[in-house]
Design an enzyme around this catalytic site. Structure first.
Site, PDB file in Angstrom:
ATOM      1  N   LYS A 112      -5.882 -28.880 -45.443  1.00  0.00           N
ATOM      2  CA  LYS A 112      -4.699 -29.532 -45.998  1.00  0.00           C
ATOM      3  C   LYS A 112      -4.403 -28.928 -47.371  1.00  0.00           C
ATOM      4  O   LYS A 112      -5.321 -28.552 -48.099  1.00  0.00           O
ATOM      5  CB  LYS A 112      -4.967 -31.032 -46.098  1.00  0.00           C
ATOM      6  CG  LYS A 112      -3.775 -31.888 -46.454  1.00  0.00           C
ATOM      7  CD  LYS A 112      -4.207 -33.355 -46.448  1.00  0.00           C
ATOM      8  CE  LYS A 112      -3.064 -34.301 -46.718  1.00  0.00           C
ATOM      9  NZ  LYS A 112      -3.511 -35.716 -46.649  1.00  0.00           N
ATOM     10  N   SER A 187      -0.569 -38.132 -43.792  1.00  0.00           N
ATOM     11  CA  SER A 187      -0.041 -37.026 -44.563  1.00  0.00           C
ATOM     12  C   SER A 187      -0.657 -35.678 -44.180  1.00  0.00           C
ATOM     13  O   SER A 187      -0.188 -34.637 -44.648  1.00  0.00           O
ATOM     14  CB  SER A 187      -0.255 -37.277 -46.061  1.00  0.00           C
ATOM     15  OG  SER A 187      -1.625 -37.421 -46.369  1.00  0.00           O
ATOM     16  N   SER A 211      -4.159 -41.043 -43.395  1.00  0.00           N
ATOM     17  CA  SER A 211      -3.604 -39.687 -43.398  1.00  0.00           C
ATOM     18  C   SER A 211      -4.342 -38.682 -42.530  1.00  0.00           C
ATOM     19  O   SER A 211      -3.799 -37.622 -42.224  1.00  0.00           O
ATOM     20  CB  SER A 211      -3.533 -39.157 -44.834  1.00  0.00           C
ATOM     21  OG  SER A 211      -2.617 -39.904 -45.587  1.00  0.00           O
TER      22      SER A 211
END
EC number: 3.5.1.4
Length: 521
Positions: A112, A187, A211
């Site tokens: 990420k 996310s 997330s």
């Protein structure tokens, strides 16, 4: 004169796109066994037998990553050249020493965007953080490389991170692999799409409200949110840095449970607490893992959190799975939802305790427009005083204690304590962009700092889930919104995830129990 935010965006995207246009031999067919390898163990066998090289593995995944990005816009920072160089070093190591470097030797890994990787930005979707490359790798990346992993790329996330979808003015919108009109979740949504399309074998995301688990649910993946302190967050960029009462945590995402387990075990056995003083020196507890790998489980079941009712496919998959669990000899216990709403309320108050100042400062640095969900977040309230914050923290601790007391008091019909919980991951499957509003089924366990694993338990099926929703009377605005989203014609075939949840620092228990659960899928 300061540059406009649109010029910065154009330059960042141009740099990324130039790296993506470079040819890495995609016109040469790769060994089909590489992409067919379902998990790290299968890939390791190929590497140990020298049926494939680390370089060939990386080349095959670069091709898949480029395809995934073209389809979903999932990548932010590209390090394909560095990945190939590292892979060749691993091949040379194996040639010289006759063995693999570590348990993740040659494994293609994606990160990420938050994770600091030397020489690359960690923007969090903020324009103002562009062109500020990290001076060094974060602890997790250092350890991944020591274990033999090869970092391919960093992936997209929403502006300011704190949302269950993936969109920002810097990198743009990431779409679902099955439908460009649908969100992949967030996310860690870039990770979700890249992994779903075989562009990486192991991904690392973060989770402060779901997330990791939300995109895993929406993309048919396994996603593991540990308690804070099991995996290092050192030098991982984050919004609201310094807010430690509801901590964001690092966790793995993958297509298989075996990959999640191996990666978690390898990371814990690497003793990252020697590099990160925030981690307790807690080794891998093999005895706990083995115990829950085998023992009949007592499972608390919660198909409805008391606030938002799940869609029919979620309820059907949940109830069908409960029948399988009972048939396999596990005991099921209805779970008390009376504390859930308080947990969510307290958590939301922590999100806005600074009145949005942290986010506003990052936004001011770039000058780009606020995404609607970010504007809503910063406009929710004014900053509270230090004393008010202390009182909020006291409420959090009291509610955590009450939840723990409730867990201890809950027994099966045979008098046994509850081992783990079974809970939906979300009240719906993947949905259209910018319509996600309620991640309460995941946020609950961030507030409690529990260990939670989302796993693919089934799919929405038009033939079984075409029920009339008009008969249901919503309980509140969030419930009504959720029911307005239900469209089985469009949701047909989308993944349904469920969660296995243990208490704080019960990662080995959750993973052990998950291996039992997997046998019933």
């Amino acid at each position: 004169m300061p540059r406009s935010w649109t010029d910065i965006v154009a330059e960042k995207r141009a740099i990324r796109d130039e790296k993506l246009t470079k040819c890495y031999g995609e016109n040469v067919p790769s060994d089909p066994r590489i992409i067919a390898a379902k998990d790290i163990q299968a890939l390791t066998k190929l590497l140990e037998a020298r049926n494939v090289t680390a370089e060939a593995v990386v080349l095959a995944h670069i091709a898949k990553a480029k395809e995934a990005h073209q389809r979903t816009n999932c990548l932010t920072e590209i390090c394909f050249d560095e990945a190939l160089e590292h892979a060749r070093e691993l091949d040379a190591f194996q040639q010289e020493h006759g063995r693999l470097k570590g348990p993740l030797h040659g494994v293609p890994v994606s990160l990420k965007d938050q994770f600091n990787l030397k020489g690359l930005d960690s923007t969090l979707g903020y324009v103002g953080r562009a062109f500020h490359p990290a001076a060094s790798d974060c602890v997790l990346v250092k350890v991944l490389k020591q274990l033999g992993a090869v970092i391919l790329a960093k992936t997209n996330l929403p502006q300011c991170i704190l949302w269950g979808e993936t969109d920002n003015p810097l990198w743009g919108l990431t779409t679902h692999p099955m439908n460009p009109e649908y969100t992949p979740g967030g996310s860690s949504g870039g990770e979700g799409t890249l992994l779903a399309l075989n562009g990486s074998m192991l991904g690392w995301g973060t989770d402060i409200g779901g997330s990791i688990r939300v995109p895993s649910h929406m993309n048919g993946l396994w996603g593991f949110k540990p308690s804070s302190g099991r995996f290092s967050y050192e030098a991982v960029a984050v919004s609201q840095d310094g807010q430690q009462q509801i901590p964001s945590v690092v966790g793995p995402m993958a297509r298989t449970l075996s990959t999640i387990t191996l990666a978690s075990k390898a990371m814990i056995e690497a003793e990252c607490w020697r590099l990160d003083p925030q981690l307790p020196p807690m080794p891998w507890r093999k005895d706990v893992f083995q115990e829950y790998l085998q023992k009949p489980l007592v499972i608390g079941i919660m198909v409805d959190d008391g606030t938002v009712k799940v869609h029919p496919p979620i309820e059907r998959v949940f109830k069908e799975f409960c029948k399988k669990l009972e048939a396999a000899g596990h005991e099921l216990v209805p779970w008390d939802t009376s504390l859930n709403a308080d947990c969510i309320k307290i958590m939301d108050e922590h999100y806005i305790a600074d009145g949005g100042e942290d986010i506003r400062r990052d936004m001011a640095a770039g000058g780009e427009p606020y995404m609607p969900h970010v504007q809503n977040l910063v406009d929710r309230g004014s900053a509270i005083s230090v004393y008010e914050y202390w009182q909020l923290n006291k409420r959090k601790k009291a509610t955590q204690a009450a939840y723990n007391t409730m867990w201890n008091a809950t027994k099966s019909s045979s008098g046994k304590p509850v081992d783990v919980l079974l809970v939906p991951t979300m009240p719906h499957t993947a949905i259209p962009h910018r319509t996600l509003r309620y991640p309460g089924y995941t946020k609950l366990f961030n507030m409690l700092d529990y260990s939670a694993l989302s796993f693919p338990a089934g799919t929405a099926l038009k033939a079984l889930d075409s029920v009339c929703t008009g008969e249901y009377e919503p309980r509140n605005a969030a419930d009504a919104w959720n029911w307005s989203l239900y469209d089985i014609e469009k949701m047909d075939g989308y993944s349904v995830g469920l969660q296995i949840v243990g208490r704080r620092m019960e990662e080995e228990k959750v993973l052990g129990a998950a291996h039992q659960v997997q046998q019933l899928l």
